[in-house]
Design an enzyme around this catalytic site. Structure first.
Site, PDB file in Angstrom:
ATOM      1  CE  LYS A  32      -1.399   1.123   3.862  1.00 44.61           C
ATOM      2  NZ  LYS A  32      -1.962   1.384   5.176  1.00 44.61           N
ATOM      3  CB  THR A  33       3.747   2.292   2.088  1.00 43.71           C
ATOM      4  OG1 THR A  33       3.038   1.903   3.256  1.00 43.71           O
ATOM      5  CG2 THR A  33       4.463   3.588   2.348  1.00 43.71           C
ATOM      6  CG  ASP A 217      -2.288   5.315   4.365  1.00 42.76           C
ATOM      7  OD1 ASP A 217      -2.868   4.295   3.969  1.00 42.76           O
ATOM      8  OD2 ASP A 217      -1.165   5.300   4.905  1.00 42.76           O
ATOM      9  CD  GLU A 218      -3.604   2.669   8.006  1.00 45.06           C
ATOM     10  OE1 GLU A 218      -4.564   1.876   7.942  1.00 45.06           O
ATOM     11  OE2 GLU A 218      -2.441   2.316   8.219  1.00 45.06           O
ATOM     12  CD  GLN A 248      -4.640  -3.778   8.053  1.00 47.71           C
ATOM     13  OE1 GLN A 248      -3.769  -3.204   8.671  1.00 47.71           O
ATOM     14  NE2 GLN A 248      -4.508  -4.107   6.774  1.00 47.71           N
ATOM     15  NE  ARG A 600       0.254  -4.948  11.343  1.00 48.38           N
ATOM     16  CZ  ARG A 600       0.008  -4.447  10.143  1.00 48.38           C
ATOM     17  NH1 ARG A 600       0.800  -3.540   9.625  1.00 48.38           N
ATOM     18  NH2 ARG A 600      -1.015  -4.857   9.432  1.00 48.38           N
TER      19      ARG A 600
END
Length: 740
Positions: A32-33, A217-218, A248, A600
């Site tokens: 994603k980043t 984002d998010e 998430q 993670r």
DNA sequence: ATTAGGCGATTTTTT
DNA sequence: ATCGCCTAAT
């Protein structure tokens, strides 16, 4: 630019779809980043000026990392990007525009603590007893309503019970006071821009033309106010790209609303949806475990996550006796894994549900000389002495800030007590002055002793002096001089206790932080610094350059990744967290939280749970989290820990008598009854027939009657109503009940 | 009127 | 650990 060969087709699609509304559903570890970075770089490379791009991230850290990566591709042009969290971006915008809303540019930003203390004052003045209405709950109601864009007027009309009525009244006064103090709370940083943009058409158009390309984002963690705000800005050009993962979403308690994703689709019917489902981060086993867990949620967008990575090692579940043992087992595993795979400490992270859990883990790490850094907890900028000094600086910048004045007026002790402050306050109100302004008129205020008047006048004079000095000295020199004059450093030094020394160090550290801040940006003002410390979180300051194990809550872990991850405290009531019987929504949010934790991990994952945990000052028998059962057992390997050697203290915990009441740690030194960290004897108790109504005896809780039995085998549980200590939830395997 | 010291209650997660 | 509330000392 060479991104084409660095991305997969889906990612490429997300990078190139720059016109029109786009929603990217991005599974964990799906790059994603990378997509966001390349997308921004791509925009700049096709000729979009960087200042026309607004990128909203969840943490400041994510923003600065992304800026760095963009800079590597496009160079200095990235400097004029607007990139940051909602709160910091809109605080910045408000610094420019707030006068149109009747605020001074030097407005203070109130953090939660500040807001609560203002609420307390308001409640006092309104005669609402804080025994009946917890100021924290009042604030959280107000905040909830604000984020739904409900006005105090509507709230008051719709108040359904007496609590809401009172909350409405308090809110109204709270709002007035904030304005008077030239202060905004966290929610205002979102609401005031909405007011600004809806009330001033010209300004709205200006920013719509300015921010032609918007990225978020998010997105799953945005709330309704953020949704409205962004839509105001985006509705003209409609070049908006949101990236998120419903699985998430872990900030519902802060108003994050899954409806944002659904409404988004409705609001932009031509929305292009792109799914990123290939995971580049974790092993097959970890991904499968996470996927299996999250499939238990009803509310979710179905996804098909996959990875080309290796199977990897099985997930280890550590069964521990108590929290010291848990710490010991984790430490032992850190040594084993780092030896086996030649890993550095910085490649390990330990995550947990509540900050309170960090203590026993820290003890174990310290005992074994493992360096660790901890994110969150009692944050540096929230420590009392630090907040006290910050209050001085804040009052200097914004003399209308009565809350800061209250905080420092008698700290350190100057003989200005509650009665004097009350007179001062009355004087201020009747003359429409701020408290600090009123203080300059101390001699005119009736009811205060001569000594008090002198002290107050001296305080006011000190501020006048430093307001002058602000123009003549650098902010770091001025701050040092001010702290010196206040004299708290001497007070801490003289006191000489370890606590006082720690406070002394903290104040010194604050001064160094100011110096460092002004060295980094030469034009930085004190206002900038103060804003920074309230809006920049611990995670943002975290750096992996130290070779240490990282400890943090599952919430803080979002967006990070580590080769080895430990998740501690997988116990009913703790993870999932609940005090009363949890409803589906709560459980699903908790499940997502664990999902975030699991994903993670890149290579190795440990989950631990304990049998006995000290919670709310009480010894509590814990049963393993239901979430452990939701992970396919073929992916798991269990280990009973015998980690005596590594545990911080031989796990001796005293229980004084059969009434298990709150016990302070310091009182726990003497007396009988110890638990040891020896393995409990598994004497097959659970094989015996226990059913509702059976009268049993427990070695500590005494006699009681079984109310309910649930589960089977090792995870069989019973609710027992003890005659002396009330209802307890016990795990039969560990509880060693005797049938009477 | 103010302060110091003791005691009890309080702790999910965060911008 | 921190805060509010109490009492006794100054």
């Amino acid at each position: 630019m060479s991104f084409v060969d660095q991305v997969n087709p889906k990612q490429l699609e997300a990078i190139k779809a720059v016109q029109g509304p786009v929603m990217v559903i991005a599974g964990p570890g799906s790059g994603k980043t990378r997509v966001l970075t390349f997308r921004i770089a791509h925009l700049i490379n096709i000729g979009v000026p960087a200042y026309q791009i607004l990128a909203l991230t969840f943490t400041n850290k994510a923003a600065s990392e992304m800026r760095e990566r963009v800079t590597k591709i496009v160079g200095d042009k990235s400097k004029s990007l607007w990139m940051g969290t909602f709160h910091s971006i809109f605080a910045r915008l408000l610094r420019v525009e707030c006068e149109k809303l009747g605020y001074g540019k030097n407005f203070s930003i109130y953090d939660t603590q500040d807001s609560i203390s203002l609420i307390k004052n308001v409640m006092n003045d309104l005669g609402v007893p804080s025994q009946n209405y917890n100021p924290r709950s009042v604030l959280s109601r107000i905040s909830g309503a604000k984020n739904q864009l409900i006005t105090p007027e509507v709230y008051q009309e719709q108040a359904a019970d007496i609590f809401e009525e009172k909350t409405g009244l308090i809110w109204n006064e709270y709002r007035k006071r904030l304005k008077q103090n030239n202060g905004m709370d966290f929610d205002d940083l979102l609401l005031k821009p909405i007011d600004l943009l809806t009330q001033h058409k010209k300004i709205l158009e200006h920013y719509q033309d300015r921010f032609k390309f918007i990225l978020i984002d998010e997105y799953q963690d945005t709330n309704h106010a953020q949704y409205v705000l962004v839509n105001l800005l985006a509705q003209k050009n409609r070049n908006i790209c949101v990236v998120g993962d419903d699985a998430q979403s872990i900030y519902a308690f802060r108003g994050a609303d899954i409806r944002n994703i659904l409404e988004f689709e409705r609001n932009y019917p031509d929305l292009k949806i792109i799914r990123l489902e290939q995971n580049y981060r974790s092993t097959k086993i970890i991904l499968k475990a996470a996927d299996g867990l999250i499939k238990n949620n009803v509310d979710q967008i179905p996804k098909d996550l996959w990875t080309e990575n290796d199977d990897g090692a099985k997930i280890t579940v550590l069964h521990c006796n108590d929290d010291a043992d848990e710490g010991g087992s984790i430490v032992k595993s850190i040594f084993e894994e780092s030896g086996k795979h030649k890993l550095q400490f910085k490649e390990f992270a330990i995550m947990y549900r509540t900050n309170a859990q960090s203590r026993s883990l820290e003890d174990a790490l310290r005992k074994n000389s493992i360096p660790y850094s901890i994110i969150g907890g009692v944050e540096f900028y929230l420590r009392k002495e630090v907040k006290d000094v910050l209050a001085y600086l804040r009052l200097l910048v914004n003399p209308a800030d009565n809350e800061s004045f209250r905080r420092i007026v008698n700290y350190p002790s100057r003989g200005i007590g509650a009665v004097a402050v009350d007179h001062l306050k009355k004087f201020a109100v009747s003359n429409s002055l701020g408290f600090l302004e009123a203080a300059a008129h101390a001699p005119e205020i009736s009811g205060i002793s001569a000594k008090g008047k002198n002290a107050i006048a001296a305080l006011a004079a000190m501020f006048t002096k430093y307001q002058r000095l602000r123009g003549e000295m650098s902010i770091s020199e001025m701050s040092r001089a001010l702290v010196d004059e206040i004299g708290i450093l001497h007070i801490f030094k003289d006191e000489g206790t370890p606590e006082a020394i720690a406070r002394w160090e903290n104040v010194q550290e604050l001064l160094s932080a100011i110096t460092e801040f002004s060295e980094q940006n030469a034009e930085a003002t004190l206002e900038d610094f103060l804003q920074d410390v309230t809006l920049v979180s611990d995670v943002d300051r975290w750096e992996d350059k130290f070779n240490s194990v990282t400890l943090m809550t599952l919430h803080s872990a979002k967006g990070l990744e580590f080769p080895v991850v430990f998740i501690a405290g997988l116990e009913e009531g703790l993870l999932p967290f609940y005090s009363a019987e949890p409803d589906r929504k709560t459980l699903e949010e908790e499940r997502r939280l664990l999902y975030v934790g699991l994903t993670r991990a890149k290579k190795i994952l440990f989950l631990s749970h304990v049998r006995i945990r000290f919670r709310f000052g009480e010894m509590s028998y814990q049963s393993p989290s239901r979430f452990i059962d939701e992970i396919d057992s073929s992916l798991i390997e269990t280990r009973r820990s015998i980690a005596k050697h590594y545990a911080a203290e031989p796990a001796k915990r005293k229980i004084a008598d059969s009434s298990v009441k709150a016990r302070r740690m310091k009182k726990e030194k003497s007396e009988s009854h110890y638990f040891t960290d020896e393995q409990p004897d598994y004497d097959g108790q659970s094989d015996e027939m226990l059913s509702e109504g059976t009268v049993v005896e427990h070695e500590i809780f005494g006699k009681g009657k079984i109310v309910r039995v649930s589960g089977s085998g090792d995870s069989q549980k019973a609710v027992v109503e003890f005659y002396d200590v009330g209802r307890k939830n016990l795990m039969l395997k560990y509880a060693r009940l005797k049938i009477v």
